[in-house]
Design a protein around this motif. Sequence first.
Motif, short mmCIF file in Angstrom:
data_model
loop_
_atom_site.label_atom_id
_atom_site.label_comp_id
_atom_site.label_asym_id
_atom_site.label_seq_id
_atom_site.Cartn_x
_atom_site.Cartn_y
_atom_site.Cartn_z
N ILE A 1 0.85 -1.19 0.00
CA ILE A 1 0.00 0.00 0.00
C ILE A 1 0.89 1.24 0.00
CG2 ILE A 1 -1.82 1.27 1.21
CD1 ILE A 1 -2.61 -1.31 2.58
N SER A 2 0.59 2.16 -0.91
CA SER A 2 1.31 3.43 -0.94
C SER A 2 0.82 4.34 0.18
CB SER A 2 1.12 4.14 -2.28
OG SER A 2 1.66 3.36 -3.33
N VAL A 3 1.74 5.07 0.78
CA VAL A 3 1.41 5.93 1.92
C VAL A 3 1.97 7.32 1.65
CG1 VAL A 3 1.62 6.29 4.40
CG2 VAL A 3 1.50 3.97 3.49
N GLN A 4 1.11 8.33 1.83
CA GLN A 4 1.53 9.71 1.69
C GLN A 4 1.86 10.30 3.06
OE1 GLN A 4 1.96 11.12 -1.32
NE2 GLN A 4 1.25 9.21 -2.28
N ARG A 5 2.73 11.27 3.08
CA ARG A 5 3.02 11.94 4.34
C ARG A 5 1.81 12.75 4.78
NH1 ARG A 5 9.42 13.75 3.88
NH2 ARG A 5 10.21 11.59 3.69
N PRO A 6 1.52 12.77 6.08
CA PRO A 6 0.23 13.28 6.55
C PRO A 6 0.16 14.80 6.59
CG PRO A 6 1.55 12.59 8.41
CD PRO A 6 2.34 12.23 7.18
N GLU A 7 -1.07 15.27 6.69
CA GLU A 7 -1.36 16.68 6.98
C GLU A 7 -2.29 16.70 8.18
OE1 GLU A 7 -3.68 20.48 5.01
OE2 GLU A 7 -2.66 19.04 3.69
N ILE A 8 -1.83 17.31 9.28
CA ILE A 8 -2.56 17.29 10.54
C ILE A 8 -2.88 18.71 10.96
CG2 ILE A 8 -2.51 16.55 12.95
CD1 ILE A 8 -0.49 14.41 12.17
N PHE A 9 -4.17 19.00 11.09
CA PHE A 9 -4.65 20.32 11.51
C PHE A 9 -4.06 21.43 10.64
CE2 PHE A 9 -4.76 18.08 15.81
CZ PHE A 9 -6.11 17.74 15.67
N GLY A 10 -4.02 21.17 9.34
CA GLY A 10 -3.54 22.16 8.39
C GLY A 10 -2.03 22.22 8.25
N LEU A 11 -1.31 21.45 9.06
CA LEU A 11 0.16 21.42 8.97
C LEU A 11 0.58 20.25 8.09
CD1 LEU A 11 1.12 22.10 12.71
CD2 LEU A 11 1.11 23.73 10.81
N SER A 12 1.27 20.55 7.01
CA SER A 12 1.72 19.52 6.09
C SER A 12 3.10 19.02 6.51
CB SER A 12 1.78 20.06 4.66
OG SER A 12 2.32 19.10 3.78
N PHE A 13 3.25 17.70 6.52
CA PHE A 13 4.54 17.08 6.84
C PHE A 13 5.13 16.43 5.59
CE2 PHE A 13 2.16 17.23 10.79
CZ PHE A 13 3.09 17.76 11.67
N GLU A 14 4.90 17.04 4.44
CA GLU A 14 5.35 16.50 3.17
C GLU A 14 6.87 16.62 3.03
OE1 GLU A 14 5.32 14.63 -0.41
OE2 GLU A 14 3.64 14.86 0.98
N SER A 15 7.43 17.74 3.46
CA SER A 15 8.86 17.95 3.31
C SER A 15 9.64 17.12 4.33
CB SER A 15 9.20 19.44 3.48
OG SER A 15 8.94 19.85 4.81
N PHE B 1 5.80 3.53 1.25
CA PHE B 1 5.20 2.31 0.72
C PHE B 1 5.31 1.23 1.78
CE2 PHE B 1 5.17 -1.66 -1.74
CZ PHE B 1 4.03 -1.46 -2.50
N VAL B 2 4.19 0.63 2.12
CA VAL B 2 4.17 -0.40 3.16
C VAL B 2 4.03 -1.76 2.51
CG1 VAL B 2 2.92 -1.31 5.15
CG2 VAL B 2 3.19 1.16 4.87
N SER B 3 4.98 -2.64 2.76
CA SER B 3 4.93 -4.02 2.27
C SER B 3 5.69 -4.89 3.25
CB SER B 3 5.55 -4.14 0.87
OG SER B 3 6.95 -3.86 0.92
N VAL B 4 5.44 -6.19 3.16
CA VAL B 4 6.12 -7.13 4.06
C VAL B 4 7.63 -7.09 3.84
CG1 VAL B 4 6.38 -9.57 4.63
CG2 VAL B 4 4.09 -8.62 4.27
N GLU B 5 8.04 -6.90 2.58
CA GLU B 5 9.48 -6.89 2.28
C GLU B 5 10.19 -5.71 2.91
OE1 GLU B 5 7.11 -7.39 0.14
OE2 GLU B 5 7.45 -9.49 -0.45
N GLY B 6 9.46 -4.65 3.24
CA GLY B 6 10.09 -3.48 3.85
C GLY B 6 10.38 -3.64 5.33
N PHE B 7 9.94 -4.76 5.91
CA PHE B 7 10.14 -5.01 7.34
C PHE B 7 10.78 -6.38 7.53
CE2 PHE B 7 6.85 -1.90 6.96
CZ PHE B 7 7.02 -1.04 8.02
N PRO B 8 12.06 -6.50 7.19
CA PRO B 8 12.75 -7.80 7.31
C PRO B 8 13.00 -8.16 8.76
CG PRO B 8 14.30 -6.11 6.69
CD PRO B 8 12.96 -5.45 6.66
N PHE B 9 13.32 -9.44 8.97
CA PHE B 9 13.60 -9.94 10.32
C PHE B 9 14.81 -9.25 10.93
CE2 PHE B 9 15.97 -13.09 12.92
CZ PHE B 9 15.09 -13.15 14.00
#
Length: 348
Positions: free
Chosen positions: A155-169, A245-253
Amino acid sequence: MRTGDFKQTYGELVTLVDSPPVWLWSALLVASLIAAPFVLNSYALSFLMIVLITLVGTLGLNILTGYTGLISLGHVGFLVTGAYAYAVLVSKYHMHPLVGFLGAGVVPALASLIVGAPSLRLKGLYLAITTLAFSFIINSVILEARWLTNGARGISVQRPEIFGLSFESDAAFTYLCLGFAVLTLFATLNIRRSRVGRAFVAIRDNDTAARVMGINLRAYKLFAFVTSAFITGLSGALYGIYLSFVSVEGFPFLLSIEALAILIVGGLGSALGAVLGTILIVLLPEATRMVFSLFSAQIDSVFTTGAQELKSMLYGVVIILFLRYQPRGLVGTWHDIRRMWVNWPLRY
């Protein structure tokens, strides 16, 4: 000058910090971290983000392993559960990011009940193997639940925007990670000095004596599992956002081994040790690469192509060295240096 750690009252015993210099240095550290995004380039800033995200997860594991003495190799299972919980809620069902972070903590906490309840009678190697099995089971569940998790596609994940504050950068997202790290650090410090934290430590030191004193081993062990999983899930959500991007491969043992290495190197049961260990372990591969690149460009390419294998080797070497020469970790070394300085010139 401070000459020791003798406490005269119960309030002094449970106080968070009783030293003005510690508050001063802590404030200077936080100020430096706030100024870091304006000074560091994007490459160095990415390491700072990883350090802060890893610190959150390590503090979560420290409650379970450092405070309570329950060894877990399934740390990565809670990480990936928290990351997927956030991704499903925010990216798939378009909920508010704060709801996503809440879900990233609650879902792993509920999952910890599943693995924690049957493990209450286990300890040592048997508990470690049980938690390891949980991490493999949760990966299989994620891959099979395609209707919810998209399976291996992730699943693709975008950086959040909380109470009008963007955390994109990168700078803004660093501040978000810093906020989570500071809040988690204060939370774990307060847990440690509370009645619950003292019960955790009693169970770690001698569970039989703790039971005789009236401590409910089942309840406190389960609470340690839930609290650790909640904090670890938040770290997983931050890491998923960092990867975009969240996937099983991104979280190795290897992440579970990394977390245990941090606790051993930093010092089990110490929040300061978790901070020092995180900085050392996260930056160790890059520092080693930079040192070897001075001698040969071919070695530099080896670090690029075989990063995971070299990381595993470095973690193993560091764990062996610290267990052999400094079992108390970096925080033990710091205490020795501080004691030497305080008692000088009468240290001998």
